[in-house]
Enzyme design. Structure first.
Site, PDB file in Angstrom:
ATOM      1  N   GLU A 120       0.872  -1.176   0.000  1.00 53.39           N
ATOM      2  CA  GLU A 120       0.000   0.000   0.000  1.00 53.39           C
ATOM      3  C   GLU A 120       0.908   1.224   0.000  1.00 53.39           C
ATOM      4  O   GLU A 120       1.870   1.283   0.764  1.00 53.39           O
ATOM      5  CB  GLU A 120      -0.882  -0.027   1.250  1.00 53.39           C
ATOM      6  CG  GLU A 120      -1.892   1.102   1.346  1.00 53.39           C
ATOM      7  CD  GLU A 120      -2.721   1.007   2.628  1.00 53.39           C
ATOM      8  OE1 GLU A 120      -3.904   1.360   2.602  1.00 53.39           O
ATOM      9  OE2 GLU A 120      -2.163   0.562   3.667  1.00 53.39           O
ATOM     10  N   GLU A 209      -7.986  10.980   2.952  1.00 48.25           N
ATOM     11  CA  GLU A 209      -8.177   9.955   3.978  1.00 48.25           C
ATOM     12  C   GLU A 209      -8.337  10.614   5.340  1.00 48.25           C
ATOM     13  O   GLU A 209      -7.618  11.552   5.675  1.00 48.25           O
ATOM     14  CB  GLU A 209      -7.007   8.977   4.019  1.00 48.25           C
ATOM     15  CG  GLU A 209      -7.158   7.925   5.118  1.00 48.25           C
ATOM     16  CD  GLU A 209      -6.142   6.797   5.056  1.00 48.25           C
ATOM     17  OE1 GLU A 209      -6.239   5.880   5.890  1.00 48.25           O
ATOM     18  OE2 GLU A 209      -5.271   6.822   4.167  1.00 48.25           O
TER      19      GLU A 209
END
Length: 228
Positions: A120, A209
């Site tokens: 990620e 985010e």
């Protein structure tokens, strides 16, 4: 029909085609976990719990709002089929312009995943109360600023293949910004030079985010270029 009328009909048809292709996609608001394609960009809203809202605007543009969340990601970009590396895809870059109002821990970033190896990744241009960190790997200059590079490990955590253990790669800009160009492939190459292997590309997206926080963002421009 004479030649003059034929020419007029041709011009009218061309004009109609241009008008139809120029019509922007209708804005659409979602509040729960969902992925799909809107106005030529892949999008996803993901959260574990809490209140979220994402409005999908024309092209890569979107807005996001969240409160009382655990973790939430709002993004628009490109999902690949995990069969090609970034070298095979060609140069990847993003031009963006956003307003970012973090009320706690949140990031304004380029985000994605690779497979084989599973990783990620984040290229963070702005943040809220917490600046991401990890095992320091180095620094480099790109797009008018210096980025610090970190690596972290997530153990038995959610991923694109389910619960797994995987690496996270981070490039975190030393000074915040909310507009500019991100030369995404330059970060990939730098990570690889530091022993952080990139696998087959699953996703590249401009992302907001939030983590255990509240906030909002409006991404007015998000242009993704691949292979240029």
């Amino acid at each position: 029909m004479n030649l003059r009328k034929l020419r007029l009909l041709f011009v009218m048809c061309i004009g109609l085609t241009l008008i139809l292709t120029a019509v922007p996609a209708h804005a659409r608001t979602i509040t729960n976990n969902e992925m799909g394609n809107h106005s030529g960009y892949d999008y996803e809203l993901w959260k574990d719990y809490g209140n979220t809202s994402m409005t999908l605007n024309n092209g890569g543009a979107f807005s996001a709002g969240w409160n009382n969340i655990g973790n939430a990601l709002f993004r628009k970009g490109k999902k690949f089929d995990s069969t090609r590396t970034h070298h095979q895809l060609g140069n990847i870059s993003i031009n963006y312009n956003a307003s970012f109002n973090p009320g706690g821990n949140s990031y304004l970033c380029v985000y994605g995943w690779t497979q084989s190896p599973l990783a990620e990744y984040y290229i963070v241009d702005s943040w809220g109360t917490y600046r991401p960190t990890g095992a320091y790997k180095g620094s480099f200059y790109a797009d008018g600023g210096t980025y610090d590079i970190y690596e972290t490990t997530r153990v038995n955590q959610p991923s694109i293949i389910g619960i797994a253990t995987f690496k996270q790669y981070w490039s975190v800009r030393q000074t915040k910004r909310t507009s500019g160009t991100v030369s995404v492939s330059a970060h990939f190459r730098k990570w690889e030079s530091l022993g952080m292997p990139m696998g087959k590309m699953y996703e590249t997206a401009f992302t907001v985010e939030g983590y255990q926080s509240s906030g909002s963002a409006n991404v007015m421009t998000n242009q993704l270029f691949i292979g240029n």
